[in-house]
Each structure stands twice: as structure tokens, then as C-alpha cells.
Scaffold this active site. Structure first.
Site, short mmCIF file in Angstrom:
data_model
loop_
_atom_site.label_atom_id
_atom_site.label_comp_id
_atom_site.label_asym_id
_atom_site.label_seq_id
_atom_site.Cartn_x
_atom_site.Cartn_y
_atom_site.Cartn_z
N GLY A 9 0.83 -1.22 0.00
CA GLY A 9 0.00 0.00 0.00
C GLY A 9 0.85 1.26 0.00
N GLY A 12 -0.57 4.65 -1.19
CA GLY A 12 -1.68 5.26 -0.44
C GLY A 12 -1.18 6.40 0.44
N ASP A 14 -0.96 6.66 3.83
CA ASP A 14 -0.03 6.27 4.87
C ASP A 14 1.25 5.71 4.27
N ASP A 64 0.37 -7.56 -5.51
CA ASP A 64 -1.07 -7.45 -5.26
C ASP A 64 -1.44 -8.43 -4.15
N ALA A 88 -5.00 -1.99 1.27
CA ALA A 88 -6.39 -2.35 1.55
C ALA A 88 -7.33 -1.64 0.60
N TYR A 101 -14.60 -8.61 -2.68
CA TYR A 101 -13.25 -8.12 -2.98
C TYR A 101 -12.59 -7.54 -1.72
N THR A 133 -7.91 -1.06 12.56
CA THR A 133 -8.68 0.19 12.47
C THR A 133 -9.70 0.37 13.58
N GLU A 135 -12.55 1.25 13.08
CA GLU A 135 -13.82 0.72 12.56
C GLU A 135 -14.18 -0.61 13.23
N TYR A 157 -16.03 -3.89 5.31
CA TYR A 157 -14.64 -3.46 5.53
C TYR A 157 -14.18 -3.83 6.93
N LYS A 161 -11.39 -6.54 8.23
CA LYS A 161 -10.27 -6.10 9.08
C LYS A 161 -10.26 -6.87 10.41
N HIS A 187 -7.05 9.14 10.43
CA HIS A 187 -5.96 10.10 10.27
C HIS A 187 -5.94 10.60 8.84
P1 NAP Z 1 -5.36 4.37 1.07
O1 NAP Z 1 -4.86 5.76 0.85
O2 NAP Z 1 -6.68 3.97 0.52
O3 NAP Z 1 -4.24 3.37 0.50
C1 NAP Z 1 -4.50 2.02 0.28
C2 NAP Z 1 -3.34 1.41 -0.45
O4 NAP Z 1 -3.61 0.02 -0.67
C3 NAP Z 1 -3.03 2.02 -1.83
O5 NAP Z 1 -1.65 2.04 -2.02
C4 NAP Z 1 -3.68 1.02 -2.78
O6 NAP Z 1 -3.11 1.01 -4.06
C5 NAP Z 1 -3.33 -0.27 -2.03
N1 NAP Z 1 -4.13 -1.42 -2.47
C6 NAP Z 1 -5.47 -1.52 -2.60
N2 NAP Z 1 -5.82 -2.75 -3.01
C7 NAP Z 1 -4.66 -3.45 -3.16
C8 NAP Z 1 -4.35 -4.76 -3.57
N3 NAP Z 1 -5.31 -5.63 -3.94
N4 NAP Z 1 -3.06 -5.15 -3.58
C9 NAP Z 1 -2.08 -4.29 -3.23
N5 NAP Z 1 -2.30 -3.01 -2.86
C10 NAP Z 1 -3.58 -2.62 -2.82
O7 NAP Z 1 -5.39 4.03 2.63
P2 NAP Z 1 -4.64 4.76 3.85
O8 NAP Z 1 -5.55 5.82 4.38
O9 NAP Z 1 -3.26 5.09 3.47
O10 NAP Z 1 -4.66 3.60 4.93
C11 NAP Z 1 -3.61 2.66 5.00
C12 NAP Z 1 -4.10 1.42 5.71
O11 NAP Z 1 -4.52 1.76 7.03
C13 NAP Z 1 -5.29 0.73 5.07
O12 NAP Z 1 -5.14 -0.65 5.29
C14 NAP Z 1 -6.49 1.26 5.85
O13 NAP Z 1 -7.54 0.32 5.79
C15 NAP Z 1 -5.89 1.38 7.23
N6 NAP Z 1 -6.44 2.41 8.11
C16 NAP Z 1 -6.53 3.70 7.68
C17 NAP Z 1 -6.98 4.68 8.55
C18 NAP Z 1 -7.08 6.13 8.12
O14 NAP Z 1 -7.76 6.89 8.81
N7 NAP Z 1 -6.39 6.54 7.07
C19 NAP Z 1 -7.33 4.34 9.86
C20 NAP Z 1 -7.20 3.01 10.26
C21 NAP Z 1 -6.73 2.05 9.39
P3 NAP Z 1 -3.59 2.06 -5.21
O15 NAP Z 1 -2.87 3.36 -4.91
O16 NAP Z 1 -3.15 1.41 -6.45
O17 NAP Z 1 -5.08 2.21 -5.07
O1 G4F Z 2 -14.06 9.87 5.95
P1 G4F Z 2 -14.87 8.63 5.99
O2 G4F Z 2 -15.25 8.03 4.70
O3 G4F Z 2 -14.05 7.63 6.89
P2 G4F Z 2 -14.45 6.32 7.73
O4 G4F Z 2 -15.67 5.68 7.21
O5 G4F Z 2 -14.45 6.71 9.16
O6 G4F Z 2 -13.23 5.36 7.40
C1 G4F Z 2 -11.89 5.83 7.43
O7 G4F Z 2 -11.38 5.72 8.73
C2 G4F Z 2 -11.30 4.36 9.23
C3 G4F Z 2 -10.75 4.45 10.65
O8 G4F Z 2 -11.81 4.64 11.55
C4 G4F Z 2 -10.38 3.57 8.32
F1 G4F Z 2 -10.26 2.30 8.81
C5 G4F Z 2 -10.95 3.56 6.93
O9 G4F Z 2 -10.05 2.87 6.05
C6 G4F Z 2 -11.09 4.99 6.43
O10 G4F Z 2 -9.79 5.55 6.31
O11 G4F Z 2 -16.21 8.88 6.81
C7 G4F Z 2 -16.21 9.43 8.11
C8 G4F Z 2 -17.65 9.70 8.53
C9 G4F Z 2 -18.59 8.52 8.25
O12 G4F Z 2 -19.42 8.33 9.36
C10 G4F Z 2 -19.41 8.98 7.07
O13 G4F Z 2 -20.72 8.43 7.00
O14 G4F Z 2 -18.13 10.79 7.75
C11 G4F Z 2 -19.44 10.48 7.31
N1 G4F Z 2 -19.74 11.24 6.09
C12 G4F Z 2 -20.70 12.19 6.00
N2 G4F Z 2 -20.76 12.65 4.75
C13 G4F Z 2 -19.16 11.10 4.89
C14 G4F Z 2 -19.80 11.99 4.05
N3 G4F Z 2 -18.15 10.30 4.48
C15 G4F Z 2 -17.76 10.40 3.19
N4 G4F Z 2 -16.73 9.63 2.76
N5 G4F Z 2 -18.39 11.26 2.30
C16 G4F Z 2 -19.41 12.07 2.68
O15 G4F Z 2 -19.97 12.83 1.88
#
Ligand code: NAP
Ligand code: G4F
Length: 351
Positions: A9, A12, A14, A64, A88, A101, A133, A135, A157, A161, A187
Site C-alpha cells: 500500500g 496510499g 499512509d 497485489d 487495503a 473483494y 482500524t 472501525e 470493511y 479487518k 488520520h
Molecule cells: P489508502 O490511501 O486507501 O491506500 C490504500 C493502499 O492500498 C493504496 O496504495 C492502494 O493502491 C493499495 N491497495 C489496494 N488494493 C490493493 C491490492 N489488492 N493489492 C495491493 N495493494 C492494494 O489508505 P490509507 O488511508 O493510506 O490507509 C492505509 C491502511 O490503514 C489501510 O489498510 C487502511 O484500511 C488502514 N487504516 C486507515 C486509517 C485512516 O484513517 N487513514 C485508519 C485506520 C486504518 P492504489 O494506490 O493502487 O489504489
Molecule cells: O471519511 P470517511 O469516509 O471515513 P471512515 O468511514 O471513518 O473510514 C476511514 O477511517 C477508518 C478508521 O476509523 C479507516 F479504517 C478507513 O479505512 C477509512 O480511512 O467517513 C467518516 C464519517 C462517516 O461516518 C461517514 O458516514 O463521515 C461520514 N460522512 C458524511 N458525509 C461522509 C460523508 N463520508 C464520506 N466519505 N463522504 C461524505 O460525503
């Protein structure tokens, strides 16, 4: 000896911050990139393969998480000291559209890496970080949420996880792999995907300010989250794998705001004052000065099941890892806004 870190990843949000962090720590970094028809490298711009100025090294490898043989080959070739599994399908709403998926990548993908580590004879060498996460807490059973809070996932999701979380624990207990779960609360950053709520707001509001867009269409704006800065959170991931014992840690700020709060703050910083009128799907956010509708509710962004409340207690990480976020909520918003204003200005100049 230079340590080798494999980052899945890497393209992405992070992954981009972590790759830079690991290079700054002098690592040899293998950044796993998946094949896409258009470039997915925008967050890694400026990071060239090869030896870096400080002697660290960067390699890009095609991979992948749906392909076990590919993962095994990468592990056998690089014999990494550390694997950070960040790859992811990370969009919670989209996981309702592509649940199978999401399970393949977010659930079984983790198993494939851990089995690969075992199969390559690396169980006693390779340390493993799993991107777990907040979540997982879903329909929360305790406020705030900590490592011991029971899980109650509310989306495909989160369920995928959950499988990955327990697989990580099981491989630690069954095979002695140094495997850690980072249970990270939301974050964000200027590198955040544009469909996530914070970035959707900073991107949309700055485009509105520059006349490039009329309004924002939002989902459930009363959902509450604990939002930190991604740069701080990747530092926490790194710390988890530098300890003497593997463990699971929550990373969170402990502060909570709603998407509505986030909208009001961002628009206020751009010199708008939002006044709310109506209720439910008919609610609108109106600019007090001009009377223009800036925010509308669109049920297309609702989720079949929602996580309404997340707020984390990261005492364990702060005590045991010495982890402390450098950013405040306001510096996070400023960072995102400055970036997105500049982006909107470039867009306007190109029109
Ligand atoms: P992100 O921006 O969506 O990045 C996801 C990464 O996974 C991208 O590099 C994507 O590649 C890659 N990916 C998706 N499907 C894949 C596959 N089949 N094989 C290999 N690589 C694949 O997510 P992020 O916000 O950086 O988060 C990083 C991780 O932390 C994720 O696992 C997410 O679920 C978890 N997480 C995130 C948060 C948050 O708030 N950001 C919080 C808790 C946990 P492409 O660039 O090609 O799409
Ligand atoms: O920004 P969100 O899409 O993030 P969500 O669902 O909290 O998930 C993110 O954080 C998780 C950690 O807790 C990660 F594991 C996950 O991979 C991802 O990075 O939505 C945040 C909140 C939700 O409750 C959503 O229903 O915002 C609410 N929301 C309201 N309007 C919206 C919208 N979310 C999105 N994406 N778009 C809207 O228009």
C-alpha cells in the site's frame, strides 16, 4: 547492516508518509505497487528508485494482495526485517458495494502475507505490522475505545479487518512471529483520498471559494470521529516494530468532532458562516452573507449501517511507545486547507 522494510500500500496516504519515514531512518525500502491502468504514483512523486542522499535505498516492486505466489516471491527475494501491511480496499462505503473483494484484500490479504513469511522461513526474522482500524469498534461498547474494548464491526470493511486483526494475533501466538496490530483512529492529511470526508470538505470548500464548484453534497454529517494527522500515525507504526515485544496499540488523539463541526470550521476559515436550515435529507448549509446553499444532504453517501461515534484512548501507546502526536486538530486542518487552496488556484489558472 541496513534493515529492509517491505511496505504494502505504498502508493496510499499512509504508505507515502511511511516510505519517506523509513528512508529517513536509513532503511532499504521495498515499496509494493499494484498495477493500475493510470498512474497511482502521485503521492510518491520525487521518490526515485535507488540509493538516496542519506544512503538509504528505495526499490519499487509490483505486487497485489490477492496473489499469494506474488507475495511469497517478494518475501523470498527481499527477506525483509519488517513488513508494514497497509494495502487495503480502505473505503468503508465502497465495501458495501464490493464486499467479496474487500474480504479478499483486507482479510485474506493479511493471511497471505503471514503465511508467506512462515513459508519463506522468516517467522523468527520478519516483524509484521497490520493496519487495523477503529472501525473494528463499530457500534461502540465503551467510550472512549481502547485496546480492551470489545469489537462490534458494522461494515464488510470492518469485518474483513476483524479477520486480519485476529489472524495477526494468531500468528503471533501460534508461530512466535513479531506481529502487531496498530488500531488506528481516522488520520488525515493533504495526501488523503478525495472521497474521505475531511478531504472531500477541504477540497470542495476551497473549490467553492475559487468559484470552481457550487456546493458540497454530503452524507451523515452528524457522524463523529477522532481525527489526527497521518504523519504522526506512521511514526507510531514505526515505533511498534522497534519494541522488544510485539503488542497491539490504539493510536488516537482523544478529541472528537462531527463532520458537521469539520464543515463549519473549514468554511469559517474560508470566510463563510454556515447557517443550517431544515432537517434530515432536506437540511441545507447556507452562507449567511450571500444566502447561497453551500452544503446539501445526498442520501447516496449514507451507509446501510453507520458508525456514529469513535473516540480513542491511546494511553498505552503514549506510555509504552512514548508516542505523542505533533499536530493539533487545527494544524491538521490548516495543513489540508493550505494544500487544497493552492491546488484549486492551480486548477483555476489552468482553466
Ligand atoms: P489508502 O490511501 O486507501 O491506500 C490504500 C493502499 O492500498 C493504496 O496504495 C492502494 O493502491 C493499495 N491497495 C489496494 N488494493 C490493493 C491490492 N489488492 N493489492 C495491493 N495493494 C492494494 O489508505 P490509507 O488511508 O493510506 O490507509 C492505509 C491502511 O490503514 C489501510 O489498510 C487502511 O484500511 C488502514 N487504516 C486507515 C486509517 C485512516 O484513517 N487513514 C485508519 C485506520 C486504518 P492504489 O494506490 O493502487 O489504489
Ligand atoms: O471519511 P470517511 O469516509 O471515513 P471512515 O468511514 O471513518 O473510514 C476511514 O477511517 C477508518 C478508521 O476509523 C479507516 F479504517 C478507513 O479505512 C477509512 O480511512 O467517513 C467518516 C464519517 C462517516 O461516518 C461517514 O458516514 O463521515 C461520514 N460522512 C458524511 N458525509 C461522509 C460523508 N463520508 C464520506 N466519505 N463522504 C461524505 O460525503
Amino acid at each position: 547492516m541496513m534493515k529492509t522494510s517491505l511496505v504494502t500500500g505504498a502508493t496510499g496516504q499512509d504508505g507515502a508518509y511511511l516510505t519517506r519515514k523509513l528512508l529517513s531512518e536509513g532503511r532499504r525500502v521495498c515499496a509494493m505497487i499494484r498495477r493500475t491502468s493510470t498512474s497511482n504514483m502521485s503521492r510518491l512523486l520525487g521518490l526515485r528508485e535507488g540509493t538516496q542522499e542519506n544512503g538509504s535505498e528505495l526499490r519499487y516492486v509490483t505486487g497485489d494482495l490477492t496473489d499469494s505466489a506474488n507475495i511469497s516471491r517478494i518475501l523470498e527475494e527481499f527477506e525483509p526485517d519488517e513488513v508494514y501491511n497497509l494495502a487495503a480496499q480502505s473505503d468503508v462505503r465502497v465495501s458495501f458495494d464490493v464486499p467479496e473483494y474487500t474480504g479478499e484484500v483486507d482479510g485474506l490479504g493479511t493471511l497471505r502475507i503471514l503465511e508467506g513469511i512462515r513459508g519463506a522461513g522468516l517467522a523468527s526474522k520478519t516483524r509484521f505490522y497490520q493496519a487495523s482500524t477503529s472501525e473494528l469498534f463499530g457500534d461502540v461498547k465503551e467510550k472512549p475505545q481502547r485496546e480492551s474494548t470489545p469489537f462490534a464491526p458494522r461494515s464488510p470493511y470492518a469485518i474483513a479487518k476483524l479477520y486480519a486483526y485476529w489472524t495477526t494475533v494468531n500468528y503471533r501466538e501460534a508461530y512466535g512471529i513479531f506481529a502487531c496490530n496498530g488500531i488506528l483512529f481516522n488520520h488525515e492529511s493533504p495526501l488523503r483520498g478525495e472521497n474521505f470526508v475531511t478531504r472531500k470538505i477541504t477540497r470542495g470548500a476551497t473549490r467553492i471559494r475559487l468559484g470552481l464548484q457550487d456546493k458540497l453534497r454530503m452524507g451523515n454529517i452528524d457522524a463523529r470521529r477522532d481525527w489526527g494527522h497521518a504523519e504522526d500515525y506512521v511514526n507510531g507504526m514505526f515505533l511498534m516494530l522497534q519494541q522488544s515485544e510485539p503488542d497491539d496499540y490504539v493510536l488516537a488523539t482523544g478529541e472528537q468532532r462531527s463532520a458537521r463541526d469539520f464543515l463549519e470550521l473549514v468554511f469559517a476559515k474560508l470566510d463563510y458562516e454556515i447557517v443550517w436550515q431544515g432537517s434530515g435529507v432536506d437540511e441545507k448549509g447556507i452562507d449567511r452573507k450571500s444566502g447561497k446553499v453551500l452544503v446539501e444532504i445526498d442520501p447516496v453517501f449514507f451507509r446501510p449501517t453507520e458508525v456514529n461515534y469513535l473516540c480513542g484512548d491511546s494511553t498505552k501507546a503514549r506510555t509504552k511507545l512514548g508516542w505523542k502526536p505533533r499536530h493539533t486538530f487545527h494544524s491538521l486542518v490548516e495543513d489540508m486547507l493550505a494544500h487544497d487552496l493552492a491546488l484549486a488556484e492551480r486548477e483555476k489558472n489552468n482553466n
